[in-house]
Structure formats: structure tokens, C-alpha cells
Design a protein around this motif. Structure first.
Motif, PDB file in Angstrom:
ATOM      1  N   VAL A 147       0.842  -1.202   0.000  1.00  0.00           N
ATOM      2  CA  VAL A 147       0.000   0.000   0.000  1.00  0.00           C
ATOM      3  C   VAL A 147       0.871   1.243   0.000  1.00  0.00           C
ATOM      4  N   GLY A 148       1.874   1.289   0.897  1.00  0.00           N
ATOM      5  CA  GLY A 148       2.765   2.444   0.963  1.00  0.00           C
ATOM      6  C   GLY A 148       3.506   2.670  -0.339  1.00  0.00           C
ATOM      7  N   ARG A 149       3.970   1.589  -0.952  1.00  0.00           N
ATOM      8  CA  ARG A 149       4.698   1.720  -2.213  1.00  0.00           C
ATOM      9  C   ARG A 149       3.804   2.255  -3.315  1.00  0.00           C
ATOM     10  N   ARG A 150       2.548   1.818  -3.356  1.00  0.00           N
ATOM     11  CA  ARG A 150       1.620   2.289  -4.400  1.00  0.00           C
ATOM     12  C   ARG A 150       1.267   3.762  -4.183  1.00  0.00           C
ATOM     13  N   ILE A 151       1.101   4.175  -2.921  1.00  0.00           N
ATOM     14  CA  ILE A 151       0.829   5.590  -2.641  1.00  0.00           C
ATOM     15  C   ILE A 151       2.049   6.436  -3.020  1.00  0.00           C
ATOM     16  N   ASP A 152       3.248   5.967  -2.696  1.00  0.00           N
ATOM     17  CA  ASP A 152       4.469   6.687  -3.076  1.00  0.00           C
ATOM     18  C   ASP A 152       4.559   6.837  -4.589  1.00  0.00           C
ATOM     19  N   SER A 153       4.219   5.783  -5.311  1.00  0.00           N
ATOM     20  CA  SER A 153       4.254   5.823  -6.778  1.00  0.00           C
ATOM     21  C   SER A 153       3.277   6.866  -7.313  1.00  0.00           C
ATOM     22  N   LEU A 154       2.099   6.924  -6.690  1.00  0.00           N
ATOM     23  CA  LEU A 154       1.098   7.897  -7.129  1.00  0.00           C
ATOM     24  C   LEU A 154       1.569   9.319  -6.839  1.00  0.00           C
ATOM     25  N   GLU A 155       2.142   9.542  -5.670  1.00  0.00           N
ATOM     26  CA  GLU A 155       2.651  10.869  -5.325  1.00  0.00           C
ATOM     27  C   GLU A 155       3.786  11.287  -6.247  1.00  0.00           C
ATOM     28  N   ASN A 156       4.664  10.346  -6.579  1.00  0.00           N
ATOM     29  CA  ASN A 156       5.772  10.658  -7.488  1.00  0.00           C
ATOM     30  C   ASN A 156       5.264  10.988  -8.886  1.00  0.00           C
ATOM     31  N   ALA A 157       4.228  10.276  -9.332  1.00  0.00           N
ATOM     32  CA  ALA A 157       3.680  10.531 -10.665  1.00  0.00           C
ATOM     33  C   ALA A 157       3.034  11.909 -10.744  1.00  0.00           C
ATOM     34  N   LEU A 158       2.415  12.335  -9.631  1.00  0.00           N
ATOM     35  CA  LEU A 158       1.715  13.623  -9.618  1.00  0.00           C
ATOM     36  C   LEU A 158       2.601  14.770  -9.144  1.00  0.00           C
ATOM     37  N   GLY A 159       3.671  14.441  -8.444  1.00  0.00           N
ATOM     38  CA  GLY A 159       4.562  15.480  -7.922  1.00  0.00           C
ATOM     39  C   GLY A 159       3.993  16.242  -6.743  1.00  0.00           C
ATOM     40  N   GLN A 217      -0.389  14.859   8.267  1.00  0.00           N
ATOM     41  CA  GLN A 217      -0.701  14.485   9.633  1.00  0.00           C
ATOM     42  C   GLN A 217      -1.610  15.536  10.272  1.00  0.00           C
ATOM     43  N   THR A 218      -2.695  15.094  10.910  1.00  0.00           N
ATOM     44  CA  THR A 218      -3.630  15.975  11.599  1.00  0.00           C
ATOM     45  C   THR A 218      -3.842  15.444  13.019  1.00  0.00           C
ATOM     46  N   PRO A 219      -4.482  16.235  13.896  1.00  0.00           N
ATOM     47  CA  PRO A 219      -4.757  15.745  15.260  1.00  0.00           C
ATOM     48  C   PRO A 219      -5.586  14.461  15.280  1.00  0.00           C
ATOM     49  N   ASN A 220      -6.338  14.215  14.210  1.00  0.00           N
ATOM     50  CA  ASN A 220      -7.162  13.008  14.123  1.00  0.00           C
ATOM     51  C   ASN A 220      -6.535  11.926  13.254  1.00  0.00           C
ATOM     52  N   GLY A 221      -5.218  12.032  13.030  1.00  0.00           N
ATOM     53  CA  GLY A 221      -4.547  11.045  12.191  1.00  0.00           C
ATOM     54  C   GLY A 221      -4.268  11.601  10.810  1.00  0.00           C
ATOM     55  N   HIS A 222      -3.902  10.721   9.881  1.00  0.00           N
ATOM     56  CA  HIS A 222      -3.601  11.144   8.514  1.00  0.00           C
ATOM     57  C   HIS A 222      -4.877  11.491   7.760  1.00  0.00           C
ATOM     58  N   ALA A 223      -4.801  12.560   6.986  1.00  0.00           N
ATOM     59  CA  ALA A 223      -5.932  13.014   6.176  1.00  0.00           C
ATOM     60  C   ALA A 223      -5.394  13.530   4.848  1.00  0.00           C
ATOM     61  N   PRO A 224      -6.235  13.542   3.806  1.00  0.00           N
ATOM     62  CA  PRO A 224      -5.759  14.033   2.511  1.00  0.00           C
ATOM     63  C   PRO A 224      -5.370  15.512   2.566  1.00  0.00           C
ATOM     64  N   THR A 225      -4.325  15.857   1.831  1.00  0.00           N
ATOM     65  CA  THR A 225      -3.976  17.258   1.625  1.00  0.00           C
ATOM     66  C   THR A 225      -4.989  17.891   0.677  1.00  0.00           C
ATOM     67  N   ARG A 226      -4.815  19.175   0.379  1.00  0.00           N
ATOM     68  CA  ARG A 226      -5.719  19.819  -0.586  1.00  0.00           C
ATOM     69  C   ARG A 226      -5.649  19.095  -1.924  1.00  0.00           C
ATOM     70  N   GLU A 227      -4.427  18.758  -2.352  1.00  0.00           N
ATOM     71  CA  GLU A 227      -4.274  18.015  -3.609  1.00  0.00           C
ATOM     72  C   GLU A 227      -4.879  16.622  -3.485  1.00  0.00           C
ATOM     73  N   GLY A 228      -4.741  16.033  -2.292  1.00  0.00           N
ATOM     74  CA  GLY A 228      -5.328  14.721  -2.074  1.00  0.00           C
ATOM     75  C   GLY A 228      -6.841  14.745  -2.161  1.00  0.00           C
ATOM     76  N   GLU A 229      -7.455  15.820  -1.661  1.00  0.00           N
ATOM     77  CA  GLU A 229      -8.910  15.941  -1.748  1.00  0.00           C
ATOM     78  C   GLU A 229      -9.365  16.102  -3.197  1.00  0.00           C
ATOM     79  N   GLU A 230      -8.576  16.832  -3.984  1.00  0.00           N
ATOM     80  CA  GLU A 230      -8.895  16.966  -5.411  1.00  0.00           C
ATOM     81  C   GLU A 230      -8.850  15.604  -6.094  1.00  0.00           C
ATOM     82  N   LEU A 231      -7.808  14.834  -5.795  1.00  0.00           N
ATOM     83  CA  LEU A 231      -7.682  13.507  -6.385  1.00  0.00           C
ATOM     84  C   LEU A 231      -8.785  12.588  -5.894  1.00  0.00           C
TER      85      LEU A 231
END
Length: 290
Positions: free
Chosen positions: A32-44, A50-64
Motif C-alpha cells: 500500500v505504501g509503495r503504491r501511494i508513493d508511486s502515485l505521489e511521485n507521478a503527480l509530484g 498528519q492531523t490531530p485526528n490522524g492522517h488526512a488528505p492534503t488539498r491536492e489529495g482531496e482533489e484527487l
């Protein structure tokens, strides 16, 4: 971008962790981590923060996330039109207020027949709002006045409650809720029955789920306030007094606001919206037909 990587991203957002996403997809956390890293590298861009409630999408993550969920719906619709059997069934974890979802097993069984690629799992959570917020559940069948902003969904209807006892019982003993229910939902829909320390101090028999309390009344252990739609369907029970409208409680179907539901969860919510409204409003139907 690869669609398979987007599937992994969607699972990571919905479950809240790489470990849980891997379990849902049948792969390990490292993959899972490797596939997420691959996606982040492809998109740049970074997709999680990290948030007080754990990991959450960034603004770019919400768009995706918004785009990936649309792609997911299109692919699911295509597979359905082609009658393609699909891959691993999508598990939908359901939590409900005091376990009231057990009353809706006939509706869930019908949905399971219609959507064999969806696997239903009923959880023993007493507070469905917390279960969905913490990602232990995907859907809450919740009795709540006003849902918190972190959750969104559909208001199905209002449930009335009244005192009931078995017809052949003296019904002189009062039944109540136990400490678990009192702790999970203090001062909410439970207040029509004694609960917690008050019930314990009075020597009242106590129960920690809706089915336990209902079965206790059916067994003749005593009387208790029950949800009318379920108690009225039991021929051995009698209503002791009219429902108090002030004790009516709204029933909601809720999921996380910032996590778009998967195709089968979306179908389940749509199905339950209509099926439960039909189940909970027999008087209104009869009046309309007359």
C-alpha cells in the motif's frame, strides 16, 4: 496514473491507515505504501498530511479523491452493465445505535441478494457516530437529533417509543439499560428507561443492547420502553400507554463527510433510504391508499 493505484488511494482514505487498506484490498501494508508513493511521485504532490485526528488528505489529495471516486463509479457501472463478476467483494461495516440494525436484517438480506458483490458486516458498537468517525464502521444507522458536521447522510424518519410488556405477564418489574449503553449514549434516546447507576441502585435488571432489552420483555422479565415499529410487530406484546411525541427520535443513515462512499455503500444507502421509510411508515401508506 494507474487505476490500480487510485484504488489503493481510495482504500487508504476510507480506512484511515495503510494497514487497514491492505487488509481490505488483500495486500500487505508495504505494498500500500509503495503504491501511494508511486502515485505521489507521478503527480509530484503529497497526498496525505498528519492531523490531530490522524492522517488526512492534503488539498491536492482531496482533489484527487473527488476525481478518483467518480472514476470508481463509472467503472463499477460498466462492470455491472457487462455483468462482470468483479474482484474481492466490498465489505460494508455497519454500526447502529444500541444494535437497532438487527431489526433491519430482512432489508439487508434483500440488498445482499441484489448486490452479491457487497458483503455486510454488523458491528457490536453501541455508539455508531464514534464508530464511523474512527473508521471502525463505514455506515451508521443512528438515532440522533442532529448529526455532527463530520458526518453526512440521510434522515430516514422518526421512531416513536412507548412502554410494552408481554400480554400474559404481570409486568410489575421495570427493565433498564446497563452501564455500557449509559456510557456510550448518555442522556439521549435511552432516557425513557432507567439506566446506569440509577438502575443499578434500584436493583433493576439491565441490558446493553436493543435486542437484549426487547427479548427480555418478550420473555416476560418485565416492562420497558421499546421502539414502536418493532414492538407492534410482536403479537405477544401489548402497549401499556400511548407514545410520547417528545420521546420520538430521528433515524439517520450517516457516513464520513470527507470520505466519499464506495459504489456498494452508495447503493446500500440509496436502497435503505427507501426500504426503511417504507418499513417505518405503514400508517401513512394506508392513509394514502384510502
Amino acid at each position: 496514473m494507474e487505476w490500480s493505484d487510485l484504488k489503493v488511494f481510495l482504500a487508504a482514505v476510507r480506512t484511515g491507515s495503510y494497514t487497514a487498506a491492505g487488509r481490505r484490498l488483500g495486500i500487505n501494508r508495504t505494498t500500500v505504501g509503495r503504491r501511494i508513493d508511486s502515485l505521489e511521485n507521478a503527480l509530484g504532490v503529497s497526498l496525505f498530511q498528519q492531523t490531530p485526528n490522524g492522517h488526512a488528505p492534503t488539498r491536492e489529495g482531496e482533489e484527487l479523491l473527488a476525481t478518483a471516486s467518480l472514476i470508481e463509479m463509472e467503472i463499477d457501472d460498466l462492470m455491472a452493465r457487462l455483468e462482470f463478476p468483479g474482484e474481492v467483494p466490498e465489505t460494508i461495516r455497519i454500526a447502529s445505535s444500541g444494535g437497532i440494525a438487527s431489526e433491519f436484517l430482512p432489508e439487508l438480506a434483500t440488498f445482499q441478494q441484489q448486490e452479491p458483490r457487497a458483503a455486510i458486516e454488523l458491528l457490536g458498537e453501541l455508539d455508531p457516530l464514534d464508530a464511523v468517525t474512527q473508521r471502525r464502521a463505514d455506515l451508521a444507522i443512528a438515532l440522533v437529533r442532529v448529526p455532527p458536521v463530520r458526518l453526512t447522510g440521510i434522515h430516514v424518519g422518526a421512531l416513536a417509543q412507548a412502554p410494552y410488556a408481554r400480554r400474559d405477564s404481570a409486568a410489575d418489574r421495570v427493565l433498564g439499560w446497563g452501564h455500557e449503553v449509559e456510557t456510550a449514549v448518555p442522556g439521549q434516546w435511552t432516557i425513557t428507561n432507567p439506566s446506569g447507576e440509577l438502575a443499578e441502585g434500584a436493583g433493576i435488571a439491565r441490558f446493553n443492547s436493543w435486542q437484549q432489552l426487547k427479548q427480555a420483555v418478550l420473555a416476560g422479565m418485565g416492562r420497558a420502553s421499546l421502539w414502536c415499529f418493532a414492538a407492534d410487530a410482536e403479537p405477544t406484546l401489548q402497549q401499556l400507554s400511548e407514545p410520547d411525541p417528545r420521546q420520538d427520535y430521528p433515524l439517520w443513515l450517516l457516513h464520513r463527510t470527507k470520505s466519499p462512499p464506495g459504489p456498494h455503500l452508495r447503493k446500500l444507502v440509496t436502497y435503505l433510504e427507501h426500504a426503511l421509510r417504507e418499513r417505518l411508515a405503514p400508517v401513512a401508506r394506508e392513509g394514502g391508499q384510502a
